[in-house]
Design a protein around this motif. Structure first.
Motif, PDB file in Angstrom:
ATOM      1  N   LYS A 180      54.605  28.951  39.310  1.00 52.47           N
ATOM      2  CA  LYS A 180      55.786  28.072  39.401  1.00 52.47           C
ATOM      3  C   LYS A 180      55.575  26.996  40.462  1.00 52.47           C
ATOM      4  CE  LYS A 180      59.721  30.691  37.766  1.00 52.47           C
ATOM      5  NZ  LYS A 180      59.689  32.150  37.917  1.00 52.47           N
ATOM      6  N   GLY A 181      54.605  27.237  41.341  1.00 51.38           N
ATOM      7  CA  GLY A 181      54.371  26.267  42.415  1.00 51.38           C
ATOM      8  C   GLY A 181      53.014  26.496  43.059  1.00 51.38           C
ATOM      9  N   SER A 182      52.735  25.771  44.119  1.00 52.04           N
ATOM     10  CA  SER A 182      51.437  25.731  44.826  1.00 52.04           C
ATOM     11  C   SER A 182      50.373  25.139  43.902  1.00 52.04           C
ATOM     12  CB  SER A 182      51.001  27.108  45.348  1.00 52.04           C
ATOM     13  OG  SER A 182      50.455  27.905  44.319  1.00 52.04           O
ATOM     14  N   PHE A 183      49.097  25.273  44.250  1.00 46.97           N
ATOM     15  CA  PHE A 183      48.063  24.786  43.308  1.00 46.97           C
ATOM     16  C   PHE A 183      47.044  25.876  43.027  1.00 46.97           C
ATOM     17  CE2 PHE A 183      47.911  22.378  47.391  1.00 46.97           C
ATOM     18  CZ  PHE A 183      46.936  23.107  48.043  1.00 46.97           C
ATOM     19  N   TYR A 184      47.578  27.114  42.878  1.00 47.75           N
ATOM     20  CA  TYR A 184      46.700  28.249  42.596  1.00 47.75           C
ATOM     21  C   TYR A 184      47.158  28.993  41.354  1.00 47.75           C
ATOM     22  CZ  TYR A 184      46.045  27.486  47.624  1.00 47.75           C
ATOM     23  OH  TYR A 184      45.833  26.927  48.854  1.00 47.75           O
ATOM     24  N   SER A 185      46.191  29.418  40.545  1.00 45.51           N
ATOM     25  CA  SER A 185      46.506  30.430  39.534  1.00 45.51           C
ATOM     26  C   SER A 185      45.839  31.720  39.996  1.00 45.51           C
ATOM     27  CB  SER A 185      46.014  30.004  38.150  1.00 45.51           C
ATOM     28  OG  SER A 185      44.614  30.018  38.122  1.00 45.51           O
ATOM     29  N   PHE A 186      46.353  32.845  39.492  1.00 46.31           N
ATOM     30  CA  PHE A 186      45.895  34.131  40.020  1.00 46.31           C
ATOM     31  C   PHE A 186      45.631  35.089  38.858  1.00 46.31           C
ATOM     32  CE2 PHE A 186      46.568  37.848  43.023  1.00 46.31           C
ATOM     33  CZ  PHE A 186      45.549  37.492  43.891  1.00 46.31           C
ATOM     34  N   PRO A 187      44.614  34.741  38.024  1.00 49.84           N
ATOM     35  CA  PRO A 187      44.360  35.548  36.833  1.00 49.84           C
ATOM     36  C   PRO A 187      43.913  36.974  37.156  1.00 49.84           C
ATOM     37  CG  PRO A 187      42.628  33.900  37.165  1.00 49.84           C
ATOM     38  CD  PRO A 187      43.711  33.584  38.138  1.00 49.84           C
ATOM     39  N   ASP A 188      44.217  37.866  36.228  1.00 47.30           N
ATOM     40  CA  ASP A 188      43.842  39.283  36.341  1.00 47.30           C
ATOM     41  C   ASP A 188      42.589  39.499  35.499  1.00 47.30           C
ATOM     42  OD1 ASP A 188      43.599  42.046  35.843  1.00 47.30           O
ATOM     43  OD2 ASP A 188      45.736  42.363  36.236  1.00 47.30           O
ATOM     44  N   PHE A 189      41.505  39.907  36.156  1.00 48.22           N
ATOM     45  CA  PHE A 189      40.230  40.147  35.462  1.00 48.22           C
ATOM     46  C   PHE A 189      39.925  41.642  35.361  1.00 48.22           C
ATOM     47  CE2 PHE A 189      39.625  35.851  37.336  1.00 48.22           C
ATOM     48  CZ  PHE A 189      39.256  35.150  36.197  1.00 48.22           C
ATOM     49  N   SER A 190      40.873  42.490  35.745  1.00 51.48           N
ATOM     50  CA  SER A 190      40.535  43.912  35.939  1.00 51.48           C
ATOM     51  C   SER A 190      40.148  44.619  34.642  1.00 51.48           C
ATOM     52  CB  SER A 190      41.683  44.652  36.627  1.00 51.48           C
ATOM     53  OG  SER A 190      42.836  44.597  35.835  1.00 51.48           O
ATOM     54  N   ALA A 191      40.567  44.065  33.483  1.00 51.65           N
ATOM     55  CA  ALA A 191      40.179  44.700  32.212  1.00 51.65           C
ATOM     56  C   ALA A 191      38.666  44.586  32.000  1.00 51.65           C
ATOM     57  CB  ALA A 191      40.926  44.039  31.059  1.00 51.65           C
ATOM     58  N   LEU A 192      38.034  43.686  32.765  1.00 54.53           N
ATOM     59  CA  LEU A 192      36.574  43.507  32.612  1.00 54.53           C
ATOM     60  C   LEU A 192      35.775  44.366  33.596  1.00 54.53           C
ATOM     61  CD1 LEU A 192      36.785  39.627  32.406  1.00 54.53           C
ATOM     62  CD2 LEU A 192      36.399  41.185  30.487  1.00 54.53           C
ATOM     63  N   TYR A 193      36.473  44.958  34.583  1.00 57.67           N
ATOM     64  CA  TYR A 193      35.757  45.775  35.563  1.00 57.67           C
ATOM     65  C   TYR A 193      35.189  47.004  34.834  1.00 57.67           C
ATOM     66  CZ  TYR A 193      38.417  42.997  39.014  1.00 57.67           C
ATOM     67  OH  TYR A 193      38.984  41.984  39.748  1.00 57.67           O
ATOM     68  N   GLY A 194      33.988  47.407  35.274  1.00 62.03           N
ATOM     69  CA  GLY A 194      33.312  48.524  34.590  1.00 62.03           C
ATOM     70  C   GLY A 194      32.282  48.005  33.599  1.00 62.03           C
ATOM     71  N   LYS A 195      32.442  46.760  33.135  1.00 62.78           N
ATOM     72  CA  LYS A 195      31.427  46.187  32.229  1.00 62.78           C
ATOM     73  C   LYS A 195      30.155  45.868  33.027  1.00 62.78           C
ATOM     74  CE  LYS A 195      34.338  44.393  28.601  1.00 62.78           C
ATOM     75  NZ  LYS A 195      33.929  44.033  27.259  1.00 62.78           N
ATOM     76  N   LYS A 196      29.043  45.693  32.273  1.00 65.09           N
ATOM     77  CA  LYS A 196      27.747  45.530  32.966  1.00 65.09           C
ATOM     78  C   LYS A 196      27.180  44.109  32.803  1.00 65.09           C
ATOM     79  CE  LYS A 196      26.302  50.339  32.686  1.00 65.09           C
ATOM     80  NZ  LYS A 196      26.668  51.108  31.501  1.00 65.09           N
TER      81      LYS A 196
END
Ligand SMILES: Cc1ncc(COP(=O)(O)O)c(C=O)c1O
Length: 398
Positions: free
Chosen positions: A319-335
């Motif tokens: 809604k503000g600032s100039f940052y997005s904060f995506p969630d990548f955790s579904a990719l953790y554990g991959k090689k």
């Protein structure tokens, strides 16, 4: 060499470390795309630069009162009335060398060993360390994407102890881009008053809001809320003035008096030329600011929609600032190609840098290991190219 226990407890800023690594790779001729920037990529608007130049030419180059010139204080008072409907006197305003310095001063003046300060995570990296430097204990509350990373009164209740002195609210937020609604702030302000804890309200991204969002200052909710709240703000982000180093607090006169004492024995006044430029920033026409914000909004839209096209990635709409904060955790554990399993945000961001020369900041730096911070204070072309490379990197994982 012996160093103090105090400094040994402090972490190196991970945001600065990533930035340094990306810059080093760039200097070696590598085609790195960096999303680490914690500052607008725009230059300071001309009207503000000219005010700085005029100040030098007028020999406005001497010490000013410790907490800033009366003219700067009046400009801040005008701003707080215009933007937030707040009334303050000069003895309730104090300018420092950036909003970071404002928070540092407050921590030194307000807290000591035995005191607890509540900080919702994800948090701006410097909050916990500055609390630690004051000898006090940061008490972290984890928030989540479902609740737009906003803390609730129930969560605050759970960590409240007789030692709790304050809660830090940052809206709009670095690193999540979330912003609190008025009703959410009302609940927090009321709880803080009932339990006699101060609210430190960091509103430095106030002007950088999207989709017509209306920022509310927690201090503006009532006279009691104002007395119980310390507003931190500054010119760094909204006016693209990070290098000028002007931040300020608006607070109860007794707090300002104590902080003035500390600043008088440490840095003294912030730069006189920057003060003059800040007066123009705060009181001059804001078309340049609005133009910058419109561009940030377009870039946000591009970044968020491209990120959402990557399988395994989710992303809230800032809604503000100039940052997005995506969630990548579904990719953790991959090689990765070497068969190394990525265990968390640090592994993931290191992988992106090595595989596709993309620099983003691991969420663990902000107390949220599922995520990473991506600044959209960079050109649309770089956003498109950079997120494309992230997609390619993700598709290489097995
Ligand atoms: C939430 C927050 N507060 C304060 C600051 C510090 O701003 P300044 O450059 O005025 O010290 C930052 C800068 O990154 C920030 O993100």
């Amino acid at each position: 060499m012996k160093f103090s226990k105090r400094i040994q407890q402090v972490n190196l800023s991970m945001t600065l470390a990533i930035d340094a690594k990306a810059k080093e790779m760039k200097s070696q001729g590598e085609n790195v795309i960096g999303f680490g920037a914690g500052e607008p990529d725009f230059n300071t608007p001309d009207r503000i630069k000219q005010a700085g130049i005029r100040a030098i030419e007028a020999n406005d180059t001497h010490y000013t009162p410790v907490g800033g010139s009366n003219d700067l204080k009046d400009a801040i008072i005008t701003k707080l009335k215009r933007d937030n409907g707040l009334d303050y006197e000069r003895n309730q305003i104090l300018a420092s060398c950036g909003a970071k310095h404002s928070f540092y001063n407050l921590a030194q003046v307000l807290w000591e060993a035995g005191d607890e300060v509540i900080i919702p995570a994800p948090y701006w990296v410097s909050f916990p360390d500055m609390v630690v430097l004051a000898g006090a204990k940061p008490v972290i509350i984890e928030t989540n994407a479902t609740n737009e990373f906003k803390v609730t009164v129930d969560q605050i209740k759970n960590v409240l102890t007789p030692n709790t002195r304050a809660i830090v609210i940052n809206t709009p937020s670095n690193p999540t881009g979330s912003a609190y609604e008025k009703s959410e702030l009302e609940a927090i302000a009321e709880f803080a008053l009932e339990n006699n804890i101060l609210v430190i309200s960091d509103e430095i991204y106030e002007w950088i809001v999207f989709d017509g969002f209306k920022h509310t200052s927690l201090a503006s909710l009532s006279k009691e809320a104002q007395k119980n709240c310390i507003v931190i703000n500054g010119v760094s982000k909204s006016y693209a003035m990070t290098g000028w180093r002007i931040g300020y607090i608006a607070a109860d006169a007794e707090i300002v008096k104590q902080v003035t004492k500390l600043q008088g024995q440490s840095t003294s006044n912030p730069c006189s030329i920057s003060q003059a430029a800040s007066i123009e920033a705060l009181t001059g026409p804001h078309d340049d600011v609005m133009e910058m914000v419109r561009e940030f909004e377009k870039r946000r839209d591009i970044m968020v929609s491209l990120l959402r096209e990557i399988s395994g990635v989710s992303c809230n709409t800032p809604k503000g600032s100039f940052y997005s904060f995506p969630d990548f955790s579904a990719l953790y554990g991959k090689k990765d190609a070497n068969g190394k399993a990525l265990q968390g945000s640090l592994d993931f961001t290191e992988y992106l840098l090595a595989a596709k020369k993309i620099a983003i900041v691991p969420g663990i730096a902000f107390g949220a290991d599922a995520n990473a911070r991506m600044s959209f204070a960079t050109s649309r072309d770089k956003i498109e190219e950079g997120v494309k490379r992230i997609k390619e990197a993700v598709e290489l994982l097995t």
